[in-house]
Design a protein around this motif. Structure first.
Motif, PDB file in Angstrom:
ATOM      1  N   ALA A   1       0.934  -1.274  -0.154  1.00 21.22           N
ATOM      2  CA  ALA A   1       0.027   0.056  -0.137  1.00 21.22           C
ATOM      3  C   ALA A   1       0.863   1.292   0.034  1.00 21.22           C
ATOM      4  CB  ALA A   1      -0.824   0.094   1.204  1.00 21.22           C
ATOM      5  N   ALA A   2       1.898   1.179   0.795  1.00 18.45           N
ATOM      6  CA  ALA A   2       2.732   2.510   0.961  1.00 18.45           C
ATOM      7  C   ALA A   2       3.583   2.722  -0.254  1.00 18.45           C
ATOM      8  CB  ALA A   2       3.725   2.327   2.099  1.00 18.45           C
ATOM      9  N   VAL A   3       3.773   1.587  -1.348  1.00 23.76           N
ATOM     10  CA  VAL A   3       4.701   1.844  -2.401  1.00 23.76           C
ATOM     11  C   VAL A   3       3.490   2.146  -3.513  1.00 23.76           C
ATOM     12  CG1 VAL A   3       6.135   0.735  -3.980  1.00 23.76           C
ATOM     13  CG2 VAL A   3       6.461   0.358  -1.722  1.00 23.76           C
ATOM     14  N   LEU A   4       2.512   1.371  -3.815  1.00 24.91           N
ATOM     15  CA  LEU A   4       1.659   1.579  -4.884  1.00 24.91           C
ATOM     16  C   LEU A   4       0.692   2.485  -4.646  1.00 24.91           C
ATOM     17  CD1 LEU A   4       2.982  -1.213  -5.548  1.00 24.91           C
ATOM     18  CD2 LEU A   4       0.615  -1.937  -6.366  1.00 24.91           C
ATOM     19  N   PHE A   5       0.301   3.020  -3.465  1.00 23.02           N
ATOM     20  CA  PHE A   5      -0.497   4.020  -3.075  1.00 23.02           C
ATOM     21  C   PHE A   5       0.018   5.249  -2.012  1.00 23.02           C
ATOM     22  CE2 PHE A   5      -2.670   0.354  -4.051  1.00 23.02           C
ATOM     23  CZ  PHE A   5      -3.828   0.421  -5.083  1.00 23.02           C
ATOM     24  N   GLU A   6       1.230   5.833  -2.475  1.00 22.71           N
ATOM     25  CA  GLU A   6       2.002   6.273  -1.496  1.00 22.71           C
ATOM     26  C   GLU A   6       1.229   7.681  -0.814  1.00 22.71           C
ATOM     27  OE1 GLU A   6       5.528   7.658  -3.400  1.00 22.71           O
ATOM     28  OE2 GLU A   6       4.451   8.240  -5.468  1.00 22.71           O
ATOM     29  N   ASN A   7       0.408   8.202  -1.671  1.00 25.07           N
ATOM     30  CA  ASN A   7      -0.214   9.452  -0.999  1.00 25.07           C
ATOM     31  C   ASN A   7      -1.690   9.263  -0.337  1.00 25.07           C
ATOM     32  OD1 ASN A   7       1.813  11.340  -2.001  1.00 25.07           O
ATOM     33  ND2 ASN A   7       0.796  10.960  -4.179  1.00 25.07           N
ATOM     34  N   GLU A   8      -1.917   7.919  -0.047  1.00 24.09           N
ATOM     35  CA  GLU A   8      -3.156   7.539   0.699  1.00 24.09           C
ATOM     36  C   GLU A   8      -2.857   7.011   2.010  1.00 24.09           C
ATOM     37  OE1 GLU A   8      -6.106   5.580  -1.534  1.00 24.09           O
ATOM     38  OE2 GLU A   8      -5.203   6.338  -3.471  1.00 24.09           O
ATOM     39  N   ASN A   9      -3.657   7.287   3.034  1.00 20.39           N
ATOM     40  CA  ASN A   9      -3.798   6.768   4.330  1.00 20.39           C
ATOM     41  C   ASN A   9      -3.946   5.448   4.523  1.00 20.39           C
ATOM     42  OD1 ASN A   9      -3.011   9.353   5.471  1.00 20.39           O
ATOM     43  ND2 ASN A   9      -5.198   9.921   5.580  1.00 20.39           N
ATOM     44  N   TYR A  10      -3.335   4.366   5.231  1.00 18.00           N
ATOM     45  CA  TYR A  10      -3.610   2.978   5.188  1.00 18.00           C
ATOM     46  C   TYR A  10      -4.629   2.709   6.347  1.00 18.00           C
ATOM     47  CZ  TYR A  10      -2.705  -1.897   5.313  1.00 18.00           C
ATOM     48  OH  TYR A  10      -3.004  -3.180   5.328  1.00 18.00           O
ATOM     49  N   ASP A  11      -5.878   2.392   5.443  1.00 21.39           N
ATOM     50  CA  ASP A  11      -7.141   1.879   6.074  1.00 21.39           C
ATOM     51  C   ASP A  11      -7.741   0.960   5.671  1.00 21.39           C
ATOM     52  OD1 ASP A  11      -8.325   2.990   4.053  1.00 21.39           O
ATOM     53  OD2 ASP A  11      -8.829   5.006   4.823  1.00 21.39           O
ATOM     54  N   LYS A  12      -8.908   0.438   5.996  1.00 20.57           N
ATOM     55  CA  LYS A  12      -9.648  -0.758   5.288  1.00 20.57           C
ATOM     56  C   LYS A  12      -9.816  -0.554   4.171  1.00 20.57           C
ATOM     57  CE  LYS A  12     -13.655  -3.703   6.510  1.00 20.57           C
ATOM     58  NZ  LYS A  12     -14.799  -3.808   7.271  1.00 20.57           N
ATOM     59  N   LYS A  13     -10.320   0.742   3.648  1.00 23.49           N
ATOM     60  CA  LYS A  13     -10.614   0.881   2.217  1.00 23.49           C
ATOM     61  C   LYS A  13      -9.356   0.610   1.551  1.00 23.49           C
ATOM     62  CE  LYS A  13     -12.197   4.312  -1.244  1.00 23.49           C
ATOM     63  NZ  LYS A  13     -12.617   5.595  -1.318  1.00 23.49           N
ATOM     64  N   LEU A  14      -8.128   1.114   2.012  1.00 25.12           N
ATOM     65  CA  LEU A  14      -6.837   1.013   1.019  1.00 25.12           C
ATOM     66  C   LEU A  14      -6.451  -0.431   1.253  1.00 25.12           C
ATOM     67  CD1 LEU A  14      -4.724   2.327  -0.490  1.00 25.12           C
ATOM     68  CD2 LEU A  14      -3.480   3.075   1.472  1.00 25.12           C
ATOM     69  N   LYS A  15      -6.526  -1.185   2.175  1.00 21.37           N
ATOM     70  CA  LYS A  15      -6.129  -2.423   2.456  1.00 21.37           C
ATOM     71  C   LYS A  15      -6.960  -3.403   1.630  1.00 21.37           C
ATOM     72  CE  LYS A  15      -5.701  -6.140   5.888  1.00 21.37           C
ATOM     73  NZ  LYS A  15      -5.950  -6.542   7.275  1.00 21.37           N
ATOM     74  N   ASN A  16      -8.268  -3.081   1.412  1.00 18.67           N
ATOM     75  CA  ASN A  16      -9.169  -3.661   0.387  1.00 18.67           C
ATOM     76  C   ASN A  16      -8.588  -3.570  -1.064  1.00 18.67           C
ATOM     77  OD1 ASN A  16     -10.656  -4.853   2.410  1.00 18.67           O
ATOM     78  ND2 ASN A  16     -12.126  -3.260   2.249  1.00 18.67           N
ATOM     79  N   ALA A  17      -8.218  -2.374  -1.252  1.00 17.32           N
ATOM     80  CA  ALA A  17      -7.566  -1.947  -2.714  1.00 17.32           C
ATOM     81  C   ALA A  17      -6.317  -3.232  -3.115  1.00 17.32           C
ATOM     82  CB  ALA A  17      -7.454  -0.528  -2.799  1.00 17.32           C
ATOM     83  N   VAL A  18      -5.753  -2.827  -1.835  1.00 14.18           N
ATOM     84  CA  VAL A  18      -4.441  -3.680  -2.132  1.00 14.18           C
ATOM     85  C   VAL A  18      -4.793  -5.124  -2.327  1.00 14.18           C
ATOM     86  CG1 VAL A  18      -2.125  -4.796  -1.029  1.00 14.18           C
ATOM     87  CG2 VAL A  18      -2.616  -2.410  -0.840  1.00 14.18           C
TER      88      VAL A  18
END
Length: 275
Positions: A180-197
């Motif tokens: 998540a930190a590498v592919l979505f570097e400008n977004e906060n790590y939350d449940k929504k981002l975890k699901n995107a990964v």
């Protein structure tokens, strides 16, 4: 990469090793003065499971000659690439009878070696393509993946980037949070981002499975990696010191991805040592 240099003249041996280091900066180079020492080295290398990649042999040696020494080396390492370095041209026919890659007249310079290597490039490509008809990855310049010679089409750009990042990691596992930190570097790590990964990983697995290469992924609890042994990659060959891969590098490595700049710096440091 292992290279043997055989010359009974110490100054000539030291000079040749110096020129070879310019061409093969990452190689392990062994310099010897006679055929007996060369055979002992070959036997020891073979017993340890090593491979002799190149041999540079002087033709005029005490008690024997470089042609006979080369024949001996081929009994241990049939695929060794032979170069003969000599002040005499009369042995050229015998040399090429052993499928020598080059017959270099002394004094040998780095450019003489690279000229021969340039002639070998097409042979090298054919050999590598035949040996690695499965998965071939190009990282120098743009990032591309080929399966049995055909480009692999990814269903999502992020799935392709994830595979590129796993290639860059060279077998090291990465967590969902790290992806998540590498592919979505400008977004906060939350449940929504975890699901995107999670979706990105699923798309990648589906793409690889559809191409028949699902085995290149290695997954454990919250860890994802690739199996480097299942992939042919120009960057991996570069770090092993393969001259053709080094010559293919032009200062660009997966330039579409900002995170690749760290590896570009490492490659530039390696190239700087060659100058």
């Amino acid at each position: 990469m292992n290279i043997l240099v055989l010359d009974d003249e110490r100054l000539a041996l030291a000079g040749l090793i110096r020129e070879i280091k310019t061409v093969f900066p990452l190689a392990d180079i062994k310099g010897l003065n006679d055929a007996a020492g060369a055979e002992a080295f070959a036997k020891s290398l073979k017993e340890s499971g090593g491979e002799l990649d190149y041999a540079f042999c002087d033709v005029e040696l005490p008690e024997t000659n470089g042609i006979e020494a080369a024949k001996m080396l081929k009994t241990y390492f049939p695929k060794v690439r032979l170069f003969f370095c000599t002040a005499y041209s009369r042995y050229a026919i015998d040399a090429f009878g052993l499928k020598a890659k080059g017959y270099l007249l002394k004094p040998v310079r780095a450019k003489d070696i690279t000229d021969v290597l340039d002639e070998m490039v097409e042979d090298w490509k054919d050999e590598q393509n035949a040996r690695n008809a499965g998965v071939r990855v190009k990282t120098f310049g743009d990032f591309e993946v080929f399966v049995n010679g055909k480009p692999l089409k990814f269903s999502r750009a992020k799935a392709k980037e994830l595979f590129a990042y796993l290639i860059d990691r060279n077998g090291a596992g990465v967590t969902t949070e790290r992806i998540a930190a590498v592919l979505f570097e400008n977004e906060n790590y939350d449940k929504k981002l975890k699901n995107a990964v999670t979706r990105t990983v699923s798309f990648l697995k589906a793409d690889l499975k559809a191409a028949g290469i699902g085995n290149v992924l290695v997954q454990s609890w919250n860890q994802l990696a690739i199996d480097p042994a299942a992939i042919k990659c120009d960057a991996y060959d570069f770090e092993k010191g393969d001259p053709s891969a080094i010559n293919a590098y032009r200062g660009e490595y997966m330039y579409a991805y900002s995170w690749a700049e760290f590896s570009t710096g490492r490659f530039e440091a390696i190239m700087a040592k060659r100058k």
